[in-house]
Design a protein around this motif. Sequence first.
Motif, PDB file in Angstrom:
ATOM      1  N   VAL A 270       2.718   4.398  -2.028  1.00 26.58           N
ATOM      2  CA  VAL A 270       3.962   3.613  -1.924  1.00 26.58           C
ATOM      3  C   VAL A 270       4.675   3.522  -0.744  1.00 26.58           C
ATOM      4  N   GLY A 271       4.696   4.584   0.010  1.00 25.55           N
ATOM      5  CA  GLY A 271       5.214   4.940   1.188  1.00 25.55           C
ATOM      6  C   GLY A 271       6.761   5.437   1.114  1.00 25.55           C
ATOM      7  N   HIS A 272       6.650   6.478  -0.070  1.00 29.30           N
ATOM      8  CA  HIS A 272       8.021   7.472  -0.267  1.00 29.30           C
ATOM      9  C   HIS A 272       7.557   8.835  -0.509  1.00 29.30           C
ATOM     10  N   ALA A 273       8.451   9.574   0.220  1.00 32.39           N
ATOM     11  CA  ALA A 273       8.199  11.226   0.344  1.00 32.39           C
ATOM     12  C   ALA A 273       8.299  11.756  -0.952  1.00 32.39           C
ATOM     13  N   GLY A 274       9.096  10.954  -2.007  1.00 32.10           N
ATOM     14  CA  GLY A 274       9.438  11.575  -3.145  1.00 32.10           C
ATOM     15  C   GLY A 274       8.179  11.324  -4.096  1.00 32.10           C
ATOM     16  N   LYS A 300      11.496  13.113   4.577  1.00 36.57           N
ATOM     17  CA  LYS A 300      10.946  14.477   4.548  1.00 36.57           C
ATOM     18  C   LYS A 300      10.029  14.813   3.459  1.00 36.57           C
ATOM     19  N   LEU A 301       9.070  15.406   3.494  1.00 33.67           N
ATOM     20  CA  LEU A 301       8.312  15.865   2.335  1.00 33.67           C
ATOM     21  C   LEU A 301       8.802  17.309   1.950  1.00 33.67           C
ATOM     22  N   SER A 302       9.222  17.501   0.631  1.00 37.69           N
ATOM     23  CA  SER A 302       9.331  18.756  -0.023  1.00 37.69           C
ATOM     24  C   SER A 302       8.279  19.175  -1.019  1.00 37.69           C
TER      25      SER A 302
END
Length: 379
Positions: A270-274, A300-302
Amino acid sequence: MTATRAAVLTERGRARPYADSKPLTIEELVLDEPGPGELLVKIGAAGLCHSDLSVIDGSRPRPMPMAIGHEGAGTVEAVGPLVAGFSPGDHVVFAFVPMCGRCTYCLSGQPALCENGALANGAGTLLGGAIRLHRSGGDRVHHHLGVSAFAERAVVAAASCVRIQTGIPFEIAALFGCALMTGVGAVLNTARVEAGSSVAIFGLGGVGLSAVMGAALAGAYPIIAVDRIPAKLALAERLGATHALLASDGGVAAIRDLARGGVDCAFEAVGHAGVMAEAYAATRRGGKTVAIGLPHPDQKLSIPAVSIVAEGRQILGSYMGSAVPVRDVPRLIALYQAGKLPVALLQSGTLALDELNGAFDALASGETVRQVLVPTQTI
């Protein structure tokens, strides 16, 4: 010099709908003759990809003005000095990272990470540093990823091209330059998925659906496809997915239930950190999470940091499918010819240059998979 019509982006981040704001203008540009190590290519077809959209919407900053388009195929019309292995009449597929062949990454078999290619792409030049596109008044127009395929013709580095056999329709061949190389490559090259491994793919655009095909080719089971659009889930099943989940239907818990505790490998397309965090949560202990999509640079990736060590998990980046294009493109085309990669199912129709702005509205909304530009087509 040669005249060519091309789609030029002058200003990033214009509001949608693009059919109204018209970020792309179709301009008559001057194209210099190919210099040392370069080719003049007549574009046969070019696919519309989210990587193009990310330049238009400003997610991927690039120098302006820029003639965009990076997934394409065409016919060599002229060969510059110091070029070996190409002749006029050859059919080629573009690779959107030009490979210098001499940096550490190229020499270690990782040309997708070529240092000199990355520098040229960031600067909007060809591999050798040249800009071959100009407006009639002399203003330079930058190259997109060394290709600029939304045009009638392009001058490209020979290192951006892979020669293929004639007879493959350009509308099919173009998709091997990004969607197939990136999606199938992420499965086979980056993750090295084995037969019987469990897989989940988040996001079913052209790259995600190519990853579905790659997982089926590798013999994975189950292959769980996840998206928010039912039509894409149905297409994923035609391409080899064994299970299809709406993104709103249970998410991670449903995947972990189907895969008995989590998948061996999850792919985020997708291209989304979530979404990447969800893909990570869907893997088992010891599992792999492969990032294919390009998030906005500010994201940012959490994730729980301790799980990487305590649960032996891996997070892998896959750019251009970790491919060696001169090796992988012919292999993938051979698999297509053998009926093992149903590439034609990715196509969402063809369009002309003057239809590009509206086509990017359709791409941004998720309505389409791979629209294909045929520059010689008229409305």
